[in-house]
Design an enzyme around this catalytic site. Structure first.
Site, PDB file in Angstrom:
ATOM      1  N   HIS A   1      37.189  77.158  10.307  1.00  0.00           N
ATOM      2  CA  HIS A   1      38.288  77.151  11.268  1.00  0.00           C
ATOM      3  C   HIS A   1      37.868  77.773  12.600  1.00  0.00           C
ATOM      4  CE1 HIS A   1      41.698  76.570   8.109  1.00  0.00           C
ATOM      5  NE2 HIS A   1      41.334  75.448   8.666  1.00  0.00           N
TER       6      HIS A   1
ATOM      7  N   GLU B   1      51.432  44.803  18.129  1.00  0.00           N
ATOM      8  CA  GLU B   1      50.334  45.192  17.240  1.00  0.00           C
ATOM      9  C   GLU B   1      50.192  44.276  16.038  1.00  0.00           C
ATOM     10  OE1 GLU B   1      51.196  49.155  15.764  1.00  0.00           O
ATOM     11  OE2 GLU B   1      53.329  48.781  16.043  1.00  0.00           O
TER      12      GLU B   1
ATOM     13  N   CYS C   1      48.419  51.051  24.820  1.00  0.00           N
ATOM     14  CA  CYS C   1      48.410  52.445  24.374  1.00  0.00           C
ATOM     15  C   CYS C   1      47.358  52.714  23.308  1.00  0.00           C
ATOM     16  CB  CYS C   1      49.789  52.866  23.869  1.00  0.00           C
ATOM     17  SG  CYS C   1      50.412  51.858  22.520  1.00  0.00           S
TER      18      CYS C   1
END
Length: 658
Positions: A305, A546, A617
């Site tokens: 992390h 799409e 997009c």
């Protein structure tokens, strides 16, 4: 009730996917277990689940016993079969998303034969970049157990004290999670640590030791060390990295027991190189990250992390130095190369000069693009080309604005639904969409209505079992069948439209009736808001192109809506009949394929002839090699990750000059 399946979660149930799985399991009353290779563990314990080492493409069984066993098994199986599960801040390929939305991958240090300079050490190249700065040594004192034996009466009081300490740590983490300034990627990491601090195994094992007579501090240290050792022994880099998280959470509980605060990083100087034996993601996420020039750490690897936070904030980092990091305690200055894993203490003049030259070259490259931040790109005929941002949460607004986004071309609302254990209310959604609209006004923000399906488990929505969720009950299909979910979102969007230039986009449209039914629902919502005396404004409605069906009926769709936005990621996989998550057919998933480009041109032609805006997009909108073609087709809006905005603007300006 039990069912078996093959795990499709990318990289398996490592930290965040495991955390999300456990949260989902805890939302059911039933006792739930997950079984792998004959070993069964509780599905409500993050630690036990991660130690089970469930990897992608392995077979597991989910068992549940209780009143809602059927629902629990169906939801958890749906999660395990979702390749994108648990990576809310990652992209579809499992790449880590940075604070600016750019995909960032772990840096792998390639073997090198170059000579290590005097005072140099080599570690794990965890976050790319070069830095030179004053050394800031961060070596908090080690917590040592008291090692005293408790009487039974003392043990019960010690358990109460331990419970208060755990609650204090959880409350502290909740406060950080509630902070608006926390980046989206960091929020996911802190949330995973928060769940670890409440894990039944960590808490239960420590309580068992306390009841046996061990004081709370010693019990926590021993439990955390044992669990960390178990994580460290698993043959998986993601799970190995969780050992550091367990130790970090254990330290926070010990400090709360002792009534102490950890050594603060608040005083780190601007541009300083942080040097530490170990630093938890919890501490790093709260640090003044903008002041940190680089990170050098004894623990951690490319999948830890610490590395993820460093990469997402663009901070060069070298980790995994081990005990050698102590050699840097007294250094005055540090030069580090996050690309090769090299750290040099008090570098000689020539070495330092080489590092500074590389930093200068990188800055020049960034500045060359920065000049386009506030540019309004236009075609040669004067038509403005809107270069907007794709984002999924309010935390990403700042990065989009800093990049010069001319609004939002795609706001994904799924994260708002996936973040919570219950469906978000109309009011919560209205506040979120209104904040988005205000942030970018007067620029437009295009909000995509809920695009969720069986591949993305959401608490509160039960999806049927489907062979191929990408071709199933998802997007507008699911929303039209569930007006109880769809109408609150539409009402929230109508309310938010008062605060800015809101546009709304319907996903996965394949049929004209889907648009017409959605428009009927919008009218119903407007009528109900009027009846209740709630302020609202109408928004422009568009569709996301799409599906091949939407391309083929684009001329008819253009008469029903105000704009088109081409989603190239899904359009490419549907046109090419190639799963974009399957690397075997990855070569087919290229938007530049003539078949896909033909579909884009057909869509653009229909939109231009109807006089409506046509945008894009998908990330293909940022490709410098394809932007000329998109503009030639008539697109006037391109939306992408914030990191790509300046480069796209530069390309459009170059085209206008040509």
């Amino acid at each position: 009730m039990e069912r078996s399946t093959i795990v499709r979660v990318h990289e398996g149930l490592h930290a965040r996917p495991a955390t999300r799985f456990v949260r989902l399991a805890k939302s059911f009353e039933s006792e739930v277990e997950i079984v792998k290779a004959g070993k069964a563990v509780s599905a409500k314990s993050s630690v036990k689940l991660m130690l089970l080492g469930v990897k992608e493409n392995q077979e597991v069984t989910v068992r549940a016993n209780g009143a809602d066993a059927v629902e629990a098994v169906e939801a958890l199986i749906g999660y395990l079969e979702n390749p994108r599960a648990g990576i809310e801040e990652e992209d579809a390929d499992g790449e880590q998303k940075g604070i600016n939305g750019e995909a960032v991958k772990p840096v792998t240090a390639s073997p090198t034969l170059q000579e290590t300079p005097s005072g140099g050490l080599r570690g794990v190249a965890a976050s790319e970049g070069v830095a030179v700065g004053p050394a800031f040594a961060h070596f908090p004192p080690e917590i040592r157990p008291q090692a005293r034996t408790l009487t039974p009466e003392e043990a019960e009081a010690e358990i109460v004290r331990f419970g208060h300490a755990v609650s204090a740590v959880q409350a502290r983490m909740d406060k950080v999670l509630a902070s608006e300034g926390l980046a989206a990627g960091d929020r996911g990491i802190v949330a995973a640590l928060r769940d670890l601090a409440a894990d039944d195994t960590l808490i239960g094992d420590a309580e068992t030791m306390i009841r046996a007579g061990t004081d709370a501090v010693a019990a926590v240290i021993a439990t955390a060390a044992r669990l960390a050792a178990e994580f460290g022994s698993v043959e998986d880099p993601y799970l190995n990295a969780r050992a550091d998280d367990v130790q970090a959470v254990g330290r926070q509980i010990c400090l709360a027991l002792l009534g102490q605060d950890d050594v603060s990083l608040e005083d780190i100087p601007q541009g300083a190189i942080l040097i530490a034996e170990d630093i938890g993601a919890w501490d790093l996420s709260r640090a003044p990250l903008k002041r940190i020039g680089g990170i050098v750490c004894g623990h951690g690897g490319a999948t830890s992390h610490i590395a993820i936070i460093a990469r997402s904030h663009g901070i060069p980092a070298v980790l995994g130095l081990g005990a050698r990091v102590s050699d840097l305690r007294d250094a005055r200055e540090i030069a580090l190369d996050g690309n090769s894993g090299l750290v040099v203490a008090d570098p000689a003049a020539d070495v330092k000069a080489g590092y500074l030259q590389r930093i200068e070259e990188a800055v020049k490259e960034r500045h060359a693009l920065d000049v386009f931040k506030d540019v309004t790109p236009k075609r040669t005929d004067g038509t403005v080309i809107e270069v907007a941002a794709n984002i999924g949460s309010l935390e990403e607004i700042e990065a989009a604005q800093a990049a010069g986004a001319m609004g939002v071309g795609l706001f994904r609302t799924e994260l708002l639904f996936m973040r919570h254990m219950h469906l978000p209310s109309e009011d919560m959604q209205a506040e979120t969409y209104a904040a988005l609209a205000r942030a970018f006004a007067p620029h437009p923000v295009i909000v995509r209505t809920l695009d969720i399906g069986g591949d993305k488990p959401v608490a509160g929505i039960e999806f049927p079992e489907e062979e191929n969720p990408f071709l199933g009950w998802r997007g507008i299909r699911m929303c039209l069948d569930r007006p109880d979910i769809f109408k609150p979102q539409l009402k929230a969007l109508l309310r938010a439209a008062v605060h800015g230039n809101v546009k709304v986009m319907l996903p996965m449209v394949s049929d004209l009736t889907e648009v017409r039914r959605a428009k009927t629902l919008i009218d119903e919502c407007a009528g109900e808001l009027t009846r209740d005396g709630v302020y609202f404004a109408h928004f422009h409605l568009g569709v996301m192109i799409e599906t091949p069906a939407a391309v083929l009926i684009a001329p008819a769709l253009a008469k029903e809506v105000s704009f088109f936005s081409i989603g190239t990621n899904d359009l490419t996989q549907y046109v090419m009949a190639a799963d974009r998550l399957n690397p075997t057919v990855g070569a087919l998933n290229d938007v530049a394929n003539p078949a896909v480009m033909a579909a884009i041109e057909m869509t653009a032609k229909a939109g231009v002839e109807a006089g409506i805006m046509v945008g894009m997009c998908g990330e293909a909108a940022a490709r410098p090699d394809l932007i000329p073609e998109f503009l030639r087709m008539g697109l006037t809006e391109l939306s992408m990750s914030p990191a790509s905005i300046s480069r796209a603007k530069k390309r459009i300006v170059e085209l206008s000059k040509e």
